[in-house]
Design an enzyme around this catalytic site. Structure first.
Site, PDB file in Angstrom:
ATOM      1  NE  ARG A  63      30.028  68.943  -2.268  1.00  8.88           N
ATOM      2  CZ  ARG A  63      29.226  69.740  -2.956  1.00  8.88           C
ATOM      3  NH1 ARG A  63      29.561  70.992  -3.166  1.00  8.88           N
ATOM      4  NH2 ARG A  63      28.077  69.301  -3.422  1.00  8.88           N
ATOM      5  CD  GLU A 100      18.734  66.190  -3.111  1.00  9.60           C
ATOM      6  OE1 GLU A 100      19.978  66.244  -3.120  1.00  9.60           O
ATOM      7  OE2 GLU A 100      18.056  66.506  -2.138  1.00  9.60           O
TER       8      GLU A 100
HETATM    9  P1  AMP Z   1      22.945  62.273  -6.265  1.00  5.53           P
HETATM   10  O1  AMP Z   1      23.474  62.027  -7.633  1.00  5.53           O
HETATM   11  O2  AMP Z   1      21.515  62.690  -6.247  1.00  5.53           O
HETATM   12  O3  AMP Z   1      23.223  61.105  -5.338  1.00  5.53           O
HETATM   13  O4  AMP Z   1      23.721  63.535  -5.699  1.00  5.53           O
HETATM   14  C1  AMP Z   1      25.012  63.420  -5.233  1.00  5.53           C
HETATM   15  C2  AMP Z   1      25.868  64.583  -5.657  1.00  5.53           C
HETATM   16  O5  AMP Z   1      25.206  65.833  -5.564  1.00  5.53           O
HETATM   17  C3  AMP Z   1      27.090  64.685  -4.775  1.00  5.53           C
HETATM   18  O6  AMP Z   1      28.187  64.998  -5.624  1.00  5.53           O
HETATM   19  C4  AMP Z   1      26.774  65.803  -3.807  1.00  5.53           C
HETATM   20  O7  AMP Z   1      27.896  66.616  -3.637  1.00  5.53           O
HETATM   21  C5  AMP Z   1      25.624  66.569  -4.432  1.00  5.53           C
HETATM   22  N1  AMP Z   1      24.446  66.668  -3.561  1.00  5.53           N
HETATM   23  C6  AMP Z   1      23.215  66.172  -3.823  1.00  5.53           C
HETATM   24  N2  AMP Z   1      22.349  66.465  -2.854  1.00  5.53           N
HETATM   25  C7  AMP Z   1      23.047  67.147  -1.923  1.00  5.53           C
HETATM   26  C8  AMP Z   1      22.706  67.712  -0.645  1.00  5.53           C
HETATM   27  N3  AMP Z   1      21.456  67.616  -0.156  1.00  5.53           N
HETATM   28  N4  AMP Z   1      23.675  68.325   0.057  1.00  5.53           N
HETATM   29  C9  AMP Z   1      24.943  68.400  -0.443  1.00  5.53           C
HETATM   30  N5  AMP Z   1      25.326  67.907  -1.626  1.00  5.53           N
HETATM   31  C10 AMP Z   1      24.387  67.281  -2.373  1.00  5.53           C
END
Ligand code: AMP
Length: 181
Positions: A63, A100
């Site tokens: 995205r 996550e």
């Molecule tokens: P992080 O590495 O944990 O900061 O996760 C960020 C990446 O995972 C981004 O590319 C987001 O598109 C996706 N992502 C993680 N958690 C979510 C969420 N709760 N809702 C939407 N996208 C998420």
């Protein structure tokens, strides 16, 4: 057009228990369906960086590519893709991290950046910060620097933006959601 955080937030749809129980997925497809909102998001980022010393836009799979391409075009900067494993065809560097949802990896071509480059890193959302921090490590391994990491959404409860500040990575987001929002 004045940036209106409230109207942007109304176009980000919370989807409980996706892709796993306990996760509230923040769906940005309604925002992308609104030309007015997309223009507001793109314009505010363009204004923020139009006179900055950035030399490259770094965009995170998948995205982050959407905004990354718009900003690279509007700011007339080269676009560097940070991709999921196995997608880039040439010599790559790889970093692993926790999300996550579990363990993940991000890759970049070794010839994408060099010493002296100043990268604006873009993704749609900061959750645990794992993805952006891994991309930041790749940028440093290539000898380049991160000017700033930017995203549409911050989820401060998951601690990512705080981890990024602690790692001395300037971080900018257009809106934030608390866990109960
Ligand atoms: P992080 O590495 O944990 O900061 O996760 C960020 C990446 O995972 C981004 O590319 C987001 O598109 C996706 N992502 C993680 N958690 C979510 C969420 N709760 N809702 C939407 N996208 C998420």
């Amino acid at each position: 057009m004045i940036f209106d955080e409230y109207s942007i937030k109304t176009l980000i749809r919370p989807v409980p228990d996706f892709p796993k129980p306990g996760i509230i997925f923040r769906d940005i497809t309604p925002l992308y369906r609104s030309p007015r909102a997309m223009r507001m998001v793109a314009d505010s980022l363009i204004q923020r960086y139009v006179e900055s010393p950035i030399t490259h836009i770094g965009a995170i799979d998948a995205r982050g590519f959407l905004l990354g391409a718009v900003l690279a075009y509007e700011l007339n900067k080269p676009l560097v893709l940070f991709r999921k494993p196995g997608k880039l065809p040439c010599d790559t560097l790889c970093e692993s991290y926790e999300t996550e949802y579990g363990e993940a990896q991000v890759e970049v071509h070794r010839d994408a950046l060099k010493a002296g480059d100043q990268v604006l890193l873009l993704d749609d959302l900061i959750a645990t910060g794992g993805t952006l921090l891994a991309a930041a490590r790749l940028i440093k391994q290539l000898g380049a620097e991160i000017y700033e990491a930017a995203a549409i959404i911050d989820l401060p409860d998951l601690g990512g933006s705080r981890k990024m500040q602690n790692a001395d990575i300037p971080t900018f987001t257009l809106c934030a959601f608390e866990a109960d929002e």
